[in-house]
Design a protein around this motif. Structure first.
Motif, PDB file in Angstrom:
ATOM      1  N   LEU A  12     -91.741 -40.484  -6.870  1.00 16.59           N
ATOM      2  CA  LEU A  12     -91.671 -39.138  -6.328  1.00 16.59           C
ATOM      3  C   LEU A  12     -92.204 -39.099  -4.898  1.00 16.59           C
ATOM      4  O   LEU A  12     -91.641 -38.436  -4.021  1.00 16.59           O
ATOM      5  CB  LEU A  12     -92.476 -38.189  -7.217  1.00 16.59           C
ATOM      6  N   ALA A  13     -93.283 -39.814  -4.672  1.00 16.05           N
ATOM      7  CA  ALA A  13     -93.884 -39.858  -3.336  1.00 16.05           C
ATOM      8  C   ALA A  13     -92.915 -40.458  -2.325  1.00 16.05           C
ATOM      9  O   ALA A  13     -92.809 -39.990  -1.187  1.00 16.05           O
ATOM     10  CB  ALA A  13     -95.182 -40.660  -3.371  1.00 16.05           C
ATOM     11  N   ARG A  14     -92.180 -41.491  -2.746  1.00 19.06           N
ATOM     12  CA  ARG A  14     -91.199 -42.113  -1.845  1.00 19.06           C
ATOM     13  C   ARG A  14     -90.059 -41.163  -1.538  1.00 19.06           C
ATOM     14  O   ARG A  14     -89.626 -41.044  -0.393  1.00 19.06           O
ATOM     15  CB  ARG A  14     -90.646 -43.405  -2.476  1.00 19.06           C
ATOM     16  N   GLU A  15     -89.562 -40.461  -2.552  1.00 19.03           N
ATOM     17  CA  GLU A  15     -88.422 -39.567  -2.363  1.00 19.03           C
ATOM     18  C   GLU A  15     -88.769 -38.374  -1.480  1.00 19.03           C
ATOM     19  O   GLU A  15     -87.952 -37.932  -0.668  1.00 19.03           O
ATOM     20  CB  GLU A  15     -87.925 -39.073  -3.725  1.00 19.03           C
ATOM     21  N   LYS A  16     -89.979 -37.864  -1.644  1.00 16.21           N
ATOM     22  CA  LYS A  16     -90.371 -36.653  -0.920  1.00 16.21           C
ATOM     23  C   LYS A  16     -91.138 -36.943   0.362  1.00 16.21           C
ATOM     24  O   LYS A  16     -91.479 -36.022   1.114  1.00 16.21           O
ATOM     25  CB  LYS A  16     -91.221 -35.742  -1.823  1.00 16.21           C
ATOM     26  N   GLY A  17     -91.415 -38.213   0.610  1.00 18.10           N
ATOM     27  CA  GLY A  17     -92.126 -38.564   1.833  1.00 18.10           C
ATOM     28  C   GLY A  17     -93.588 -38.165   1.816  1.00 18.10           C
ATOM     29  O   GLY A  17     -94.176 -37.833   2.851  1.00 18.10           O
ATOM     30  N   ILE A  18     -94.218 -38.200   0.625  1.00 21.46           N
ATOM     31  CA  ILE A  18     -95.630 -37.847   0.496  1.00 21.46           C
ATOM     32  C   ILE A  18     -96.422 -39.095   0.152  1.00 21.46           C
ATOM     33  O   ILE A  18     -96.003 -39.906  -0.669  1.00 21.46           O
ATOM     34  CB  ILE A  18     -95.832 -36.782  -0.608  1.00 21.46           C
ATOM     35  N   ASP A  19     -97.591 -39.240   0.750  1.00 22.14           N
ATOM     36  CA  ASP A  19     -98.453 -40.392   0.468  1.00 22.14           C
ATOM     37  C   ASP A  19     -98.956 -40.291  -0.969  1.00 22.14           C
ATOM     38  O   ASP A  19     -99.522 -39.271  -1.383  1.00 22.14           O
ATOM     39  CB  ASP A  19     -99.631 -40.384   1.455  1.00 22.14           C
ATOM     40  N   GLU A 120     -94.982 -27.780  -0.819  1.00 18.97           N
ATOM     41  CA  GLU A 120     -95.565 -27.723   0.521  1.00 18.97           C
ATOM     42  C   GLU A 120     -94.922 -28.764   1.438  1.00 18.97           C
ATOM     43  O   GLU A 120     -94.654 -28.495   2.614  1.00 18.97           O
ATOM     44  CB  GLU A 120     -97.072 -27.956   0.452  1.00 18.97           C
ATOM     45  N   ALA A 121     -94.690 -29.962   0.888  1.00 18.23           N
ATOM     46  CA  ALA A 121     -94.078 -31.021   1.692  1.00 18.23           C
ATOM     47  C   ALA A 121     -92.660 -30.664   2.094  1.00 18.23           C
ATOM     48  O   ALA A 121     -92.249 -30.891   3.240  1.00 18.23           O
ATOM     49  CB  ALA A 121     -94.089 -32.337   0.908  1.00 18.23           C
ATOM     50  N   GLU A 122     -91.897 -30.093   1.152  1.00 17.26           N
ATOM     51  CA  GLU A 122     -90.522 -29.698   1.459  1.00 17.26           C
ATOM     52  C   GLU A 122     -90.498 -28.601   2.518  1.00 17.26           C
ATOM     53  O   GLU A 122     -89.667 -28.613   3.428  1.00 17.26           O
ATOM     54  CB  GLU A 122     -89.818 -29.233   0.181  1.00 17.26           C
ATOM     55  N   ARG A 123     -91.424 -27.644   2.404  1.00 12.17           N
ATOM     56  CA  ARG A 123     -91.508 -26.592   3.412  1.00 12.17           C
ATOM     57  C   ARG A 123     -91.851 -27.160   4.776  1.00 12.17           C
ATOM     58  O   ARG A 123     -91.314 -26.736   5.800  1.00 12.17           O
ATOM     59  CB  ARG A 123     -92.565 -25.559   2.994  1.00 12.17           C
TER      60      ARG A 123
END
Length: 374
Positions: A12-19, A120-123
């Motif tokens: 999920l972190a890879r797909e959404k670009g979150i650490d 929050e990341a998507e926003r």
């Protein structure tokens, strides 16, 4: 939580670009609050998620003292040394206090935290993408129409098109595909808010950039734009290459280029004039389609006094002063218009003839519309 959870979290972190580590730390912080709320614990606890197997453990943190007053926060030196003889007064001892049913709370909390962080990341991604596109033109689809605002689907998010930013000639229907100008992008508690416009002068400029390769390539430059959305606009252009006709480039073969812009703007009339460094020449050009006989520039008062043929006075002023008003906005000069007979009789330039006092005030005032400085 288990190894499968950690693997899903990593994907999920890879797909959404979150650490991934940021997510785990956020989950741990949320679990502390959950533990305090559900088990009435003191503030000094630490939650640890094992990075390899996903095991969740809760530790009570107690300060080593000689005689504890609050056993939830303190531990005696003797009790601490029973665990480790090296403890001294002032040290902090961690004692595992993981409840038996804490896994259920941990799973529920983790789900909430991950969902929130992803949102929050998507926003943040959407904001970052569109804030870099301010003052650009995008194509969207009318998704919803309210009395005071229309919602435009841009694919990844919706933008708002307030009624004040719509053209008077716009007759929007759900499903219509339209081009809009990104006026501003703002952060709000509900995510990024993208405000688009159909009446902004920038829309006219960007549409010409899309239709005219010479403008996109920088050979022809748009120097200024003035616009009364839905009715009439003026655009001043200049060619950096003396062999390229800036007006001809914007008009296109048989007017195909300018007609594409006019069609997108629901038939809004567009006057294309040539920009000049000489204010007198620029003012004369800006009053097109009227022919100007003479222009006198008053630098101190920022007034351009012009003479036009008798039969073209009404053309120069335009309906309700529109032509002169747009020319004033385009050039940045207050424009005073006289016909030849009046100028000859008076021997000087006077007030407007053929227009009402209200129109004269309108014509003389400069607009706050967006201008590209010469």
């Amino acid at each position: 939580m288990n190894v499968d959870f950690l693997e899903a979290l990593e994907q999920l972190a890879r797909e959404k670009g979150i650490d991934k580590e940021v997510l785990l730390e956020a989950i741990e912080a949320a679990l502390i609050s959950g533990y305090k709320r559900n088990f009435n614990s003191a503030a000094n606890v630490r939650v640890d998620i094992h990075r390899d197997n996903g095991e969740v453990r809760v530790f009570a943190r107690k300060t080593v003292v000689e005689e504890p007053e609050d056993t939830r926060l303190e531990i005696s030196l003797d009790a601490a040394r029973d665990m480790n003889p090296n403890y001294q007064v002032g040290d902090v001892v961690e004692i595992e206090v993981t409840p038996r049913d804490f896994g259920r709370i941990a799973a529920q909390t983790a789900k909430q935290v991950v969902t929130q962080r992803i949102r929050e990341a998507e926003r943040s991604v959407i904001y970052g993408k569109f804030v870099d596109r301010e003052e650009e033109v995008v194509t969207g689809i009318v998704a919803r129409i309210d009395p005071r605002v229309a919602y435009i689907d841009l694919g990844e998010t919706e933008a708002i098109l307030p009624q004040s930013e719509q053209m008077p000639t716009d007759k929007l229907q759900m499903g219509d595909r339209i081009k809009v100008f990104i006026a501003r992008v703002e952060r709000t508690t509900k995510g990024p808010q993208i405000v688009v416009s159909r009446s902004h002068p920038g829309l006219l400029k960007r549409l010409f950039e899309l239709e005219v390769p010479e403008i996109y390539d920088g050979v022809v430059e748009i120097k200024a734009v003035s616009r009364e959305a839905g009715y009439r606009s003026k655009i001043a252009v200049h060619s950096r290459n003396p062999e390229v006709d800036p007006i001809g480039a914007c008009v296109g073969t048989r007017g195909v280029r300018v007609q594409s812009v006019v069609t997108e703007l629901n038939g809004e009339k567009v006057d294309i004039v040539e920009w000049s460094e000489d204010p007198a020449t620029f003012v004369a050009n800006a009053l097109s389609p009227a022919k100007v006989v003479d222009v006198q520039i008053d630098e101190e008062e920022k007034v351009a006094r012009t003479i036009v043929p008798d039969y073209q006075l009404s053309l120069a002023i335009g309906k309700e002063g529109q032509n002169a008003r747009l020319a004033a906005r385009l050039t940045g000069w207050k424009i005073d218009i006289k016909n030849e007979t009046q100028a000859s009789e008076n021997g000087l330039f006077g007030d407007f003839d053929g227009a009402s006092d209200e129109d004269e005030d309108e014509i003389g005032q400069l607009s706050d519309d967006w201008l590209t400085e010469p």
